[in-house]
Structure formats: structure tokens, C-alpha cells
Scaffold this motif. Structure first.
Motif, PDB file in Angstrom:
ATOM      1  N   GLU A   1       5.512 -48.853 -37.549  1.00  0.00           N
ATOM      2  CA  GLU A   1       6.255 -50.166 -37.900  1.00  0.00           C
ATOM      3  C   GLU A   1       7.196 -50.303 -39.045  1.00  0.00           C
ATOM      4  O   GLU A   1       7.977 -51.249 -39.142  1.00  0.00           O
ATOM      5  N   LEU A   2       6.589 -49.589 -40.089  1.00  0.00           N
ATOM      6  CA  LEU A   2       7.450 -49.504 -41.269  1.00  0.00           C
ATOM      7  C   LEU A   2       8.921 -48.630 -41.101  1.00  0.00           C
ATOM      8  O   LEU A   2       9.911 -48.622 -42.006  1.00  0.00           O
TER       9      LEU A   2
ATOM     10  N   VAL B   1       7.299 -47.551 -48.900  1.00  0.00           N
ATOM     11  CA  VAL B   1       8.620 -48.261 -48.490  1.00  0.00           C
ATOM     12  C   VAL B   1       9.573 -47.455 -47.462  1.00  0.00           C
ATOM     13  O   VAL B   1       9.659 -46.259 -47.310  1.00  0.00           O
ATOM     14  N   GLY B   2       9.442 -48.157 -46.151  1.00  0.00           N
ATOM     15  CA  GLY B   2       9.905 -47.530 -45.008  1.00  0.00           C
ATOM     16  C   GLY B   2      11.219 -48.143 -44.759  1.00  0.00           C
ATOM     17  O   GLY B   2      11.761 -49.283 -45.478  1.00  0.00           O
ATOM     18  N   GLU B   3      12.073 -47.680 -43.813  1.00  0.00           N
ATOM     19  CA  GLU B   3      13.551 -48.126 -43.356  1.00  0.00           C
ATOM     20  C   GLU B   3      13.586 -49.210 -42.808  1.00  0.00           C
ATOM     21  O   GLU B   3      14.468 -50.270 -43.213  1.00  0.00           O
ATOM     22  N   LYS B   4      12.397 -49.911 -42.043  1.00  0.00           N
ATOM     23  CA  LYS B   4      12.431 -51.276 -41.671  1.00  0.00           C
ATOM     24  C   LYS B   4      11.573 -52.066 -42.354  1.00  0.00           C
ATOM     25  O   LYS B   4      11.988 -53.285 -42.547  1.00  0.00           O
ATOM     26  N   MET B   5      10.397 -51.817 -42.798  1.00  0.00           N
ATOM     27  CA  MET B   5       9.590 -52.708 -43.566  1.00  0.00           C
ATOM     28  C   MET B   5       8.811 -51.931 -44.728  1.00  0.00           C
ATOM     29  O   MET B   5       9.147 -50.744 -44.862  1.00  0.00           O
ATOM     30  N   MET B   6       8.202 -52.770 -45.527  1.00  0.00           N
ATOM     31  CA  MET B   6       7.456 -52.208 -46.655  1.00  0.00           C
ATOM     32  C   MET B   6       6.119 -52.703 -46.740  1.00  0.00           C
ATOM     33  O   MET B   6       5.769 -53.718 -46.324  1.00  0.00           O
TER      34      MET B   6
ATOM     35  N   ILE C   1      10.840 -56.763 -44.853  1.00  0.00           N
ATOM     36  CA  ILE C   1      12.321 -57.155 -45.506  1.00  0.00           C
ATOM     37  C   ILE C   1      12.905 -55.798 -45.693  1.00  0.00           C
ATOM     38  O   ILE C   1      12.256 -54.666 -45.508  1.00  0.00           O
ATOM     39  N   GLY C   2      14.164 -55.508 -45.964  1.00  0.00           N
ATOM     40  CA  GLY C   2      14.873 -54.290 -46.123  1.00  0.00           C
ATOM     41  C   GLY C   2      16.201 -54.574 -46.419  1.00  0.00           C
ATOM     42  O   GLY C   2      16.685 -55.492 -46.493  1.00  0.00           O
ATOM     43  N   VAL C   3      16.929 -53.452 -46.357  1.00  0.00           N
ATOM     44  CA  VAL C   3      18.486 -53.549 -46.540  1.00  0.00           C
ATOM     45  C   VAL C   3      19.017 -52.714 -45.646  1.00  0.00           C
ATOM     46  O   VAL C   3      18.773 -51.678 -45.170  1.00  0.00           O
ATOM     47  N   ASP C   4      20.452 -52.847 -45.229  1.00  0.00           N
ATOM     48  CA  ASP C   4      21.397 -52.146 -44.274  1.00  0.00           C
ATOM     49  C   ASP C   4      22.526 -51.721 -44.854  1.00  0.00           C
ATOM     50  O   ASP C   4      22.861 -52.972 -45.766  1.00  0.00           O
TER      51      ASP C   4
END
Ligand SMILES: NC(=O)c1ccc[n+]([C@@H]2O[C@H](COP(=O)([O-])OP(=O)(O)OC[C@H]3O[C@@H](n4cnc5c(N)ncnc54)[C@H](O)[C@@H]3O)[C@@H](O)[C@H]2O)c1
Length: 354
Positions: free
Chosen positions: A143-144, A236-241, A258-261
Motif C-alpha cells: 500500500e505504500l 517513505v514509499g512512492e504512494k504513501m508514507m 501523501i506524496g509527490v508526483d
């Protein structure tokens, strides 16, 4: 001496800060008899005052014939010799972290336990922590998203140790947690360690660890010289943290949606364009029932002794962590630039390996 189905008799060697906790939890397990071994009479007196029914001895020799298993909670340099004495006598052993202070000693313990067909377990307490189990479930569920990096902080005005530096004292926890999460041992690629208030040992350190299979970096900050107590692991994952805060009462894990693209900036003349866009969402905190990790760990050890089964944190796991800690010494030594800048651990003076 093989344990019968009934009582398991355990000697706890070292009734200091942590050994006293082992004695408390072991004494609470049904059908477990505890003896306390400590070379200092005042520690034995303290044990007797708090646990009137436990046996007391100044030396392991005095009780070894009467116990099935030995828990070792003495300072790290003494672990190998005490563990070897117990294994040689055919007793199962739980050794506190770090299992030993040299790879050769750890290998010797693993080999001896196998040859004597007894259990050797290392006290990687966080691998018995339900919050760490939950964090691993979260990482494994995907999920992260792809894990980018892990950051850990283990800081406080800590208990300065004399025979190991802050890395050997505290980082075994972080190495055990992160390698458990990722199911892989890392290579340390950089180590910054500094000696401020200790005559010989570094009291503040930063490590960078590379996990090659999963392509994850972990950054580990350990300190005995920090004003606030911090026990945190951030994934810290690409999708969530996710943040695991071991000091939180009721929100030990928080999952941040949260995250950034990455933004595509088509117009090269647009100097004010943002390189990324932000995603913000909910913060969730899964319910984690509290169970004392040390009790779970020691209960598991007793079960392994009783049933002759392999521990979840066997000696090989302790050896893996000792290998990584030893590698941090080498990396630190090779990057020393000033007298106080790095302080590899003082070599063991009590090695059992020739
Ligand atoms: N798993 C964890 O979370 C955790 C937490 C704290 C400490 N530890 C580990 O526990 C171990 C002990 O740490 P501590 O902070 O309790 O140390 P400590 O100095 O408070 O206690 C050590 C005790 O061992 C006794 N001792 C030393 N050598 C002995 C010997 N040869 N025979 C009998 N008794 C002896 C000392 O008298 C002392 O009472 C260390 O390996 C440490 O890394 C683990």
C-alpha cells in the motif's frame, strides 16, 4: 539437560538495567523457575528484594548444572564467553543484542549451538514488537508503493556504555527492524560517527545502509547525546508514507496518504514551474493491541527450549547483525578525517575465537 514438559529452569546472567526486566517477565511465565547470576553482591541483593523466590548466585558455574537455559544480559564484550560456557554445557541460550562483539565469536556460538543441538537465540526485541509486525504487514501489502527509503532515529540523553560505541549499542535495533521489514541484510556504505563526551567511544552516529535486492537506502541516526528521546522509523514509499513512533501511547503507526508526483515542464522558459505536484490525503493509525515485546520474546524462548524448536531470531540472525556492525567499523575507519571525527569500536579483549 533437556527441558521436560513441565518446569523450565532459566538462569539470567546480569541483573542490571535490562537483566532486571528479563527477570520480571520470565518470573511471570507459568512453570518457569528463575535464578539470577550477577558478579556484584548489591545487584543480587536488589534481585532478592524485588523477587523473593528467585535463586541467587555470583557465578554461572554455581547454577549451570541445575538449569535448562541461560539468558545473558551482561555488557556486550562478555556475551561470547558466557554463551559459550552455557552452550558447551548443553544449555539453550538467549543472548542480548549485540550477540557478540566480533564475527568470529558469533560464528563460534552458532556452530556450537548446532553441534550441541541446543537453541541459540538473540534478543532482537523489536522483532517481537506488534507495532513492527504491523509495519512489516503494511510494507509487504504494497500500500505504500515501492519503498524509496527508510529513516530511523534512536536518540536520547542515553546510557553511555563503556565497552561499545553508540552504533554497537543502539543500531542493532535499527538493523534488526529494517532488515526484518525488507527481509534483507544491508551493506553499510557510509558511517559518520563522532566522540563528544566519551574517552574512547563515539556517542553520536549516522549510518547509510544499502539494501541491494530491494534497492532501498536506510539512514540510521543513533545518539546518546540528544535532549529529546526519539524512537522513530519512517518508511517513505512512492504512494504513501508510514511513521512508527515507539513512544506514542495510542498511535504507534501512522500511515500518511501523501506524496509527490513529477511534473512535466513543457516550457523550458517557464523558470517558475514547480518540478513536482503534491498529493495530500488522510492520516490513518491502525489499532495495535499492546503486548510487551520482551515478554513475547522471552515466552517464545521458553517455548523453544521446551519444545526443541528453532527461535524466530536464531543465532544466525545475531551473526548477520554483528557482521553489519563490524562492517560499520571498517567503513568508519576508512573515512576518518580527524582525531575525533570517527571512533570505531574498541576491539574486543575477551574474544573466544583465536
Ligand atoms: N533488547 C533491548 O532492548 C536492550 C535494552 C537495553 C540493554 N540491552 C542489552 O542488555 C545487555 C545489558 O545491558 P544493561 O544496560 O542491562 O547493562 P548493565 O551494566 O546495567 O548491567 C549489566 C549487569 O551484568 C553484571 N555482570 C557483568 N559481567 C558479569 C559476569 N561476567 N557475570 C555475572 N554478572 C556480570 C553487572 O554486575 C551488571 O549488573 C547489553 O548487551 C545491552 O546491549 C538490550
Amino acid at each position: 539437560m533437556g527441558a521436560q514438559k513441565g518446569d523450565v529452569r532459566v538462569a539470567v546472567v546480569g541483573y542490571g538495567y535490562w537483566g532486571a526486566k528479563h527477570v520480571r517477565v520470565l518470573s511471570s511465565i507459568p512453570s518457569v523457575d528463575v535464578s539470577v547470576v550477577d558478579s556484584r553482591p548489591e545487584r543480587l541483593a536488589d534481585a532478592a528484594a524485588h523477587h523473593p523466590t528467585v535463586g541467587l548466585a555470583a557465578r554461572l558455574d554455581d547454577v549451570l548444572d541445575d538449569v535448562h537455559a541461560v539468558v545473558i544480559a551482561t555488557p556486550p564484550h562478555s556475551h561470547a564467553a558466557i554463551a559459550m560456557q552455557a552452550l558447551d554445557a548443553g544449555r539453550s541460550v538467549l543472548v542480548e543484542k549485540p550477540m557478540t562483539t566480533s564475527v568470529a565469536d558469533a560464528e563460534a556460538l552458532v556452530e556450537t549451538a548446532a553441534a550441541r543441538q541446543v537453541q541459540l537465540m538473540v534478543g532482537h526485541t523489536f522483532e517481537y514488537n506488534p507495532a513492527v509486525w504491523k509495519l512489516r504487514d503494511i510494507v509487504r501489502s504494497g500500500e505504500l508503493g515501492r519503498i524509496l527509503y527508510v529513516n530511523t532515529s534512536r536518540l536520547s540523553l542515553g546510557r553511555y556504555q563503556d565497552d561499545v560505541n553508540v552504533i554497537w549499542d543502539l543500531a542493532p535495533h535499527d538493523l534488526s527492524i529494517v532488515s526484518y521489514l525488507l527481509d534483507e541484510m544491508p551493506a553499510p556504505t557510509s558511517v559518520w560517527a563522532h566522540r563528544n563526551f566519551h574517552r574512547r567511544q563515539a556517542d553520536v552516529a549516522y549510518l547509510r545502509l544499502d539494501f541491494q535486492r530491494t534497492d532501498v537506502q536506510a539512514f540510521v541516526h543513533v545518539s546518546w547525546l540528544s535532549p529529546q528521546k526519539v524512537r522513530q522509523v519512517t518508511v517513505v514509499g512512492e504512494k504513501m508514507m508510514a511513521v512508527y513512533d515507539d513512544l506514542s501511547d495510542n498511535e504507534r503507526i501512522r500511515i500518511y496518504d501523501i506524496g509527490v508526483d513529477l511534473e512535466t515542464i513543457d516550457d523550458p522558459l517557464n523558470a517558475h514551474g514547480h518540478p513536482v505536484s503534491y498529493r495530500t490525503g488522510d492520516i490513518r493509525s491502525p489499532y495495535i493491541p499492546f503486548q510487551e515485546p520482551l515478554l513475547l520474546q522471552d515466552r517464545h524462548f521458553v517455548d523453544c527450549v521446551r519444545n526443541g524448536t528453532r527461535p524466530d531470531t536464531p543465532g544466525e540472525r545475531g551473526l548477520d547483525v554483528v557482521r553489519t556492525l563490524t562492517a560499520t567499523d571498517a567503513v568508519a575507519a576508512s573515512s576518518a578525517v580527524a582525531p575525533n571525527f570517527v571512533a570505531p569500536m574498541t576491539p574486543s579483549t575477551t574474544s573466544i575465537a583465536s
